[in-house]
Write an enzyme that holds these catalytic residues in place. Sequence first.
Site, short mmCIF file in Angstrom:
data_model
loop_
_atom_site.label_atom_id
_atom_site.label_comp_id
_atom_site.label_asym_id
_atom_site.label_seq_id
_atom_site.Cartn_x
_atom_site.Cartn_y
_atom_site.Cartn_z
N LYS A 81 9.94 4.41 -47.55
CA LYS A 81 10.93 3.71 -48.38
C LYS A 81 12.25 4.48 -48.37
O LYS A 81 12.26 5.71 -48.49
CB LYS A 81 10.39 3.57 -49.81
CG LYS A 81 11.21 2.64 -50.70
CD LYS A 81 10.55 2.48 -52.07
CE LYS A 81 11.32 1.54 -52.98
NZ LYS A 81 10.70 1.43 -54.31
N SER A 156 10.46 -3.33 -56.00
CA SER A 156 11.53 -3.01 -55.08
C SER A 156 11.07 -2.63 -53.68
O SER A 156 11.85 -2.69 -52.74
CB SER A 156 12.37 -1.86 -55.65
OG SER A 156 11.58 -0.69 -55.76
N SER A 180 6.97 -1.31 -58.68
CA SER A 180 7.57 -1.48 -57.35
C SER A 180 6.67 -1.11 -56.18
O SER A 180 7.04 -1.34 -55.03
CB SER A 180 8.88 -0.69 -57.25
OG SER A 180 9.88 -1.32 -58.01
#
Lengths: 502, 99
Positions: A81, A156, A180
């Site tokens: 990420k 997210s 997330s």
Amino acid sequence: MGDLTRLTAAELAAKVHSREVSAVEVAQAHLDRIAAVDGRVHAFLHVDAEGALAAARAVDEALDSGEAPASPLAGVPLALKDVFATRDMPTTCGSKILDGWVPPYDATVTRRLREAGVVILGKTNMDEFAMGSSTENSAYGPTRNPWDLDRIPGGSGGGSSAALAAFEAPLAIGTDTGGSIRQPGAVTGTVGAKPTYGGVSRYGLVAFSSSLDQGGPCGRTVLDTALLHEVIAGHDPLDSTSIDAPVPPVVAAAREGAAGDLTGVRVGVVREFAGEGYQPGVLAAFHAAVEQLRALGAEIVEVSCPHFTYALPAYYLIAPSECSSNLARFDAMRYGLRVGDDGSRSAEDVMALTREAGFGPEVKRRIMIGTYALSSGYYDAYYGQAQKVRTLISRDFAAAFERVDVLVSPTTPTTAFRIGERVDDPMAMYLSDLCTIPANLAGNAAMSVPCGLAEEDGLPVGLQIMAPAMRDHRMYRVAAAYEVARDAGAGRFADRAPELGA
Amino acid sequence: MPAISRDEVAHLARLARLAVTDEELDVFAGQLDVILQSVARVGEVAADDIPPTSHAVPLTNVFREDVVRPGLSQQQALSGAPEAEDGRFRVPRILGEEQ
């Protein structure tokens, strides 16, 4: 050789370590897959083919020279990420304010991955600064759900979950501030775990809400996720909130669970997470999963956590408050974007113009909500009261864990919604996090494991399993047992996603 | 009655160093009002005697030995700077004409 991208991380590691295939071949197969499908999925913001192949070559050389693998995942590719600092790749957090920024240091998670011989393929898309539930808040365009390209992959960490579901990587790293990791896992039919707060170092993880942010592992199977968990977890002197205690034995728990016996395990069903706002197909899949756990020998108990219904409003005060403080560092002075510096404007004006140009609407909304909640005159009614609610939520968990070993609920109230459906309605978007937020507020461990498809739309549903702090292994045991029963005779869940073609 | 007015949103934006446009203010004022009305639900909980929680795990000061260890070089520290000059961050003027 078959398609290497369809194998699990554990299978890939076994093949690489036995020298049946090389780490370079494995990395190349995934880079080829990314080249073939990521134009449509957009899971990655940055692909580092050269760096990945070099890291894979180093693993091959070490193994060829007779060294033992650096870790059980040495030679396995991973999608990282874009909120973790990487000294050889940009770290943008999905924001224009950090466009092209290459940090001068590695996050602890990044460093541990490298030391473990994990091959980092690139950086994945995300809602800007991890604020969002759909990855539509990325300044670089949305990621698409491989199950239906018109739908969101969650957020997210939608880039990480989509990379897994599209077979672009067998492993990924996410961060979970309000869900997330888990919500993207649920809507893409993948596994995601939020470790106990403090279980994985936050050093080099760009801060959103420091008392809630937690990095964690994502995979397509429970065992792969557990293997990654043990690579990244453990005490780090560079993070003052890092827990100085042994890592919970999650891999052993996943292996134990895979034997398929949950006799003696007490599973609590959270009464408050049902009813209005929950998609019928999600509830049906969840109830079927609970029956499956019962069939595996678990004792099912209904549990009430009365304050959980206040977790959402408390979170949307606490997280924005911390974000308004944390994001003050983006001041156009030391790194990142600078706008309007014409030689006559003041530093303050340049700061305001830069933040206006560099932040997207959701980040601005949260900064302003946080600024409001922390203002004198409003502090007690908003931020102070939210912190008290946080205490009551922790007490609800403590009381529940007196009676049961783990708690379960749907991970998110609905399946993946359509891109664009909720962008203009922030409150509707926030409801995606309804079931995941309590574990962030209390700091305990929680994960999502796929539990079938919703009848009405054929999209994946997630089963959330929550465990007490530092008892992360309990949820892995239950998840692994469930996974084996779920897939019995049906093949691997992730393989049920429609072919993206190439 | 709205929880927050357009003027208050403009004030918040100034406090937060966000040079928002008039069009943004129109949109944000409505959205922030909806959000604040919703999160105000925390006030329904009777919690007068409940201690606040700032962190899920107990926090204690963490100390280390006071020994020199490697940090960033000057070049590394300046590597992401919007502008650098003479080995330092170059920033816009920080004092007004009258100061």
